[in-house]
Scaffold this motif. Structure first.
Motif, PDB file in Angstrom:
ATOM      1  N   HIS A  77      -9.870  14.592   4.493  1.00  0.00           N
ATOM      2  CA  HIS A  77      -9.350  14.541   3.121  1.00  0.00           C
ATOM      3  C   HIS A  77      -8.973  13.139   2.651  1.00  0.00           C
ATOM      4  O   HIS A  77      -7.793  12.864   2.397  1.00  0.00           O
ATOM      5  CB  HIS A  77      -8.159  15.500   2.996  1.00  0.00           C
ATOM      6  CG  HIS A  77      -8.437  16.823   3.622  1.00  0.00           C
ATOM      7  ND1 HIS A  77      -7.796  17.264   4.755  1.00  0.00           N
ATOM      8  CD2 HIS A  77      -9.369  17.760   3.320  1.00  0.00           C
ATOM      9  CE1 HIS A  77      -8.296  18.440   5.120  1.00  0.00           C
ATOM     10  NE2 HIS A  77      -9.246  18.757   4.264  1.00  0.00           N
ATOM     11  N   ASN A  78      -9.978  12.273   2.574  1.00  0.00           N
ATOM     12  CA  ASN A  78      -9.764  10.882   2.120  1.00  0.00           C
ATOM     13  C   ASN A  78      -8.678  10.179   2.919  1.00  0.00           C
ATOM     14  O   ASN A  78      -7.900   9.396   2.365  1.00  0.00           O
ATOM     15  CB  ASN A  78      -9.408  10.842   0.626  1.00  0.00           C
ATOM     16  CG  ASN A  78     -10.490  11.472  -0.225  1.00  0.00           C
ATOM     17  OD1 ASN A  78     -11.668  11.300   0.068  1.00  0.00           O
ATOM     18  ND2 ASN A  78     -10.099  12.221  -1.230  1.00  0.00           N
ATOM     19  N   ASP A  79      -8.598  10.521   4.182  1.00  0.00           N
ATOM     20  CA  ASP A  79      -7.644   9.839   5.071  1.00  0.00           C
ATOM     21  C   ASP A  79      -6.179  10.152   4.755  1.00  0.00           C
ATOM     22  O   ASP A  79      -5.279   9.425   5.159  1.00  0.00           O
ATOM     23  CB  ASP A  79      -7.872   8.324   4.997  1.00  0.00           C
ATOM     24  CG  ASP A  79      -8.106   7.746   6.390  1.00  0.00           C
ATOM     25  OD1 ASP A  79      -8.201   8.535   7.350  1.00  0.00           O
ATOM     26  OD2 ASP A  79      -8.159   6.524   6.530  1.00  0.00           O
ATOM     27  N   GLU A  80      -5.936  11.236   4.040  1.00  0.00           N
ATOM     28  CA  GLU A  80      -4.556  11.586   3.646  1.00  0.00           C
ATOM     29  C   GLU A  80      -3.644  11.831   4.838  1.00  0.00           C
ATOM     30  O   GLU A  80      -2.478  11.440   4.841  1.00  0.00           O
ATOM     31  CB  GLU A  80      -4.557  12.826   2.742  1.00  0.00           C
ATOM     32  CG  GLU A  80      -4.545  12.485   1.273  1.00  0.00           C
ATOM     33  CD  GLU A  80      -4.133  13.676   0.430  1.00  0.00           C
ATOM     34  OE1 GLU A  80      -2.946  14.023   0.452  1.00  0.00           O
ATOM     35  OE2 GLU A  80      -5.006  14.256  -0.239  1.00  0.00           O
ATOM     36  N   GLU A  81      -4.192  12.511   5.866  1.00  0.00           N
ATOM     37  CA  GLU A  81      -3.379  12.799   7.053  1.00  0.00           C
ATOM     38  C   GLU A  81      -2.943  11.501   7.735  1.00  0.00           C
ATOM     39  O   GLU A  81      -1.775  11.337   8.089  1.00  0.00           O
ATOM     40  CB  GLU A  81      -4.144  13.680   8.050  1.00  0.00           C
ATOM     41  CG  GLU A  81      -4.334  15.113   7.625  1.00  0.00           C
ATOM     42  CD  GLU A  81      -5.500  15.344   6.678  1.00  0.00           C
ATOM     43  OE1 GLU A  81      -5.743  16.504   6.345  1.00  0.00           O
ATOM     44  OE2 GLU A  81      -6.168  14.371   6.254  1.00  0.00           O
ATOM     45  N   ARG A  82      -3.903  10.585   7.901  1.00  0.00           N
ATOM     46  CA  ARG A  82      -3.576   9.315   8.562  1.00  0.00           C
ATOM     47  C   ARG A  82      -2.489   8.570   7.792  1.00  0.00           C
ATOM     48  O   ARG A  82      -1.535   8.056   8.374  1.00  0.00           O
ATOM     49  CB  ARG A  82      -4.815   8.433   8.683  1.00  0.00           C
ATOM     50  CG  ARG A  82      -4.521   7.105   9.391  1.00  0.00           C
ATOM     51  CD  ARG A  82      -5.655   6.107   9.289  1.00  0.00           C
ATOM     52  NE  ARG A  82      -5.964   5.707   7.930  1.00  0.00           N
ATOM     53  CZ  ARG A  82      -5.247   4.848   7.205  1.00  0.00           C
ATOM     54  NH1 ARG A  82      -4.153   4.309   7.696  1.00  0.00           N
ATOM     55  NH2 ARG A  82      -5.609   4.546   5.978  1.00  0.00           N
ATOM     56  N   LYS A  83      -2.636   8.519   6.467  1.00  0.00           N
ATOM     57  CA  LYS A  83      -1.665   7.791   5.639  1.00  0.00           C
ATOM     58  C   LYS A  83      -0.262   8.372   5.792  1.00  0.00           C
ATOM     59  O   LYS A  83       0.723   7.637   5.889  1.00  0.00           O
ATOM     60  CB  LYS A  83      -2.098   7.809   4.167  1.00  0.00           C
ATOM     61  CG  LYS A  83      -3.290   6.897   3.884  1.00  0.00           C
ATOM     62  CD  LYS A  83      -3.831   7.143   2.481  1.00  0.00           C
ATOM     63  CE  LYS A  83      -5.203   6.492   2.294  1.00  0.00           C
ATOM     64  NZ  LYS A  83      -5.903   7.045   1.126  1.00  0.00           N
ATOM     65  N   LEU A  84      -0.181   9.697   5.816  1.00  0.00           N
ATOM     66  CA  LEU A  84       1.138  10.330   5.942  1.00  0.00           C
ATOM     67  C   LEU A  84       1.738  10.086   7.329  1.00  0.00           C
ATOM     68  O   LEU A  84       2.920   9.745   7.456  1.00  0.00           O
ATOM     69  CB  LEU A  84       1.044  11.832   5.654  1.00  0.00           C
ATOM     70  CG  LEU A  84       2.383  12.577   5.729  1.00  0.00           C
ATOM     71  CD1 LEU A  84       3.394  12.021   4.730  1.00  0.00           C
ATOM     72  CD2 LEU A  84       2.201  14.058   5.485  1.00  0.00           C
TER      73      LEU A  84
ATOM     74  N   ILE B 202      -1.935  19.617   2.830  1.00  0.00           N
ATOM     75  CA  ILE B 202      -3.059  18.781   2.387  1.00  0.00           C
ATOM     76  C   ILE B 202      -4.322  19.632   2.236  1.00  0.00           C
ATOM     77  O   ILE B 202      -4.807  20.216   3.210  1.00  0.00           O
ATOM     78  CB  ILE B 202      -3.309  17.615   3.378  1.00  0.00           C
ATOM     79  CG1 ILE B 202      -2.078  16.690   3.414  1.00  0.00           C
ATOM     80  CG2 ILE B 202      -4.557  16.816   2.980  1.00  0.00           C
ATOM     81  CD1 ILE B 202      -2.135  15.596   4.466  1.00  0.00           C
TER      82      ILE B 202
ATOM     83  N   ASN C 280      -6.660  13.417  13.290  1.00  0.00           N
ATOM     84  CA  ASN C 280      -5.424  13.062  12.598  1.00  0.00           C
ATOM     85  C   ASN C 280      -4.702  11.860  13.186  1.00  0.00           C
ATOM     86  O   ASN C 280      -4.001  11.152  12.478  1.00  0.00           O
ATOM     87  CB  ASN C 280      -4.476  14.265  12.574  1.00  0.00           C
ATOM     88  CG  ASN C 280      -5.054  15.393  11.732  1.00  0.00           C
ATOM     89  OD1 ASN C 280      -5.687  15.142  10.719  1.00  0.00           O
ATOM     90  ND2 ASN C 280      -4.857  16.626  12.161  1.00  0.00           N
TER      91      ASN C 280
ATOM     92  N   SER D 214      -9.170  10.223   9.312  1.00  0.00           N
ATOM     93  CA  SER D 214      -8.692  11.604   9.305  1.00  0.00           C
ATOM     94  C   SER D 214      -9.442  12.329   8.180  1.00  0.00           C
ATOM     95  O   SER D 214     -10.288  11.745   7.510  1.00  0.00           O
ATOM     96  CB  SER D 214      -7.180  11.650   9.112  1.00  0.00           C
ATOM     97  OG  SER D 214      -6.843  11.313   7.786  1.00  0.00           O
TER      98      SER D 214
ATOM     99  N   LYS E 283       4.653  18.738   3.588  1.00  0.00           N
ATOM    100  CA  LYS E 283       3.399  18.528   2.835  1.00  0.00           C
ATOM    101  C   LYS E 283       2.313  19.500   3.284  1.00  0.00           C
ATOM    102  O   LYS E 283       2.246  19.881   4.450  1.00  0.00           O
ATOM    103  CB  LYS E 283       2.893  17.088   3.035  1.00  0.00           C
ATOM    104  CG  LYS E 283       1.810  16.699   2.017  1.00  0.00           C
ATOM    105  CD  LYS E 283       1.567  15.211   2.018  1.00  0.00           C
ATOM    106  CE  LYS E 283       0.462  14.800   1.061  1.00  0.00           C
ATOM    107  NZ  LYS E 283       0.781  14.951  -0.356  1.00  0.00           N
TER     108      LYS E 283
END
Length: 236
Positions: free
Chosen positions: A7-14, A180, A38, A5, A178
């Motif tokens: 931004h450093n995979d932030e979306e996937r993590k969330l 991002i 995403n 995803s 959130k």
């Protein structure tokens, strides 16, 4: 590993964190690129879903995505469609939906409005907002066959502000949990919100600068708004 995803995979993590709380193990992502979308984590977790985009501007994107999914043997449809409020409902054959991701750099607000009007309420909604619109509660008017790159040379005129999406979604019992990188906002329904035990956010509380755009254009969102404020907007 090719795909993640933004931004450093932030979306996937969330989304991965939210997935166990979601009742319906399916998703629809409208607007994607095979290198960056995403729902990649949801696909890896074997959720069923649909990836929707148009081959009008990039046919290769759809071909490569289909190939990746075939190799991975995932239950995901790739749909070639230029989505508009007139045809978006045809995508939703599911009785209930776990995740919706919307990012088409255009008539996003009008498409989301149409989805909600038809009483389709995904449990989690991730939507791209336009930080160049600042805190104004505005969207571009509905423009048929809108193309971000052809419409205005600034490339800052598209979609809607976070405030506009926030108003639309809170009126439909969603909670902002959130934002991002000044790009994506994640909203959840009441059931999930209560399980998360997080505080409600408002657009005022989250940073609305899009750092990647600021870097690219070498200015700030205030200056970006000055470049486009003469164009037509609809206050919502």
């Amino acid at each position: 590993h090719l795909t993640k995803s933004q931004h450093n995979d932030e979306e996937r993590k969330l989304l991965d964190r939210l997935e166990p709380l979601v009742k319906n193990k399916n998703f629809i992502e409208i607007g994607f690129h095979f290198r960056q979308f995403n729902s990649i984590g949801l696909i890896k977790n074997n959720l069923r879903g649909k990836l929707v985009d148009t081959s009008k501007h990039d046919n290769l994107n759809l071909i490569i995505t289909k190939l990746i999914l075939k190799i991975l043997k995932k239950d995901v449809q790739v749909i070639d469609k230029f989505v508009s409020p007139k045809n978006v409902i045809n995508i939703f054959q599911e009785a209930s939906l776990g995740f919706l991701s919307l990012d088409i750099d255009g008539n996003d607000y009008w498409i989301l409005l149409e989805i909600l009007k038809n009483k389709i309420y995904p449990e989690v909604i991730i939507v791209e907002y336009n930080a160049s619109f600042l805190k104004h509660s505005i969207t571009i008017p509905y423009i048929e066959n809108f193309n971000l790159y052809k419409h205005d040379p600034s490339h800052c005129y598209h979609g809607a502000s976070l405030t506009a999406f926030y108003k639309l979604l809170t009126n439909n019992n969603y909670y902002l949990i959130k934002s991002i990188a000044g790009v994506n906002a994640i909203f959840v329904n009441e059931k999930i919100f209560n399980k998360l035990k997080v505080s409600k956010l408002t657009p005022e509380e989250v940073n609305q600068e899009c750092l990647s755009r600021n870097k690219k254009l070498k200015n700030t969102s205030i200056e970006q708004y000055q470049m486009i404020k003469h164009l037509p907007f609809i206050e919502v």
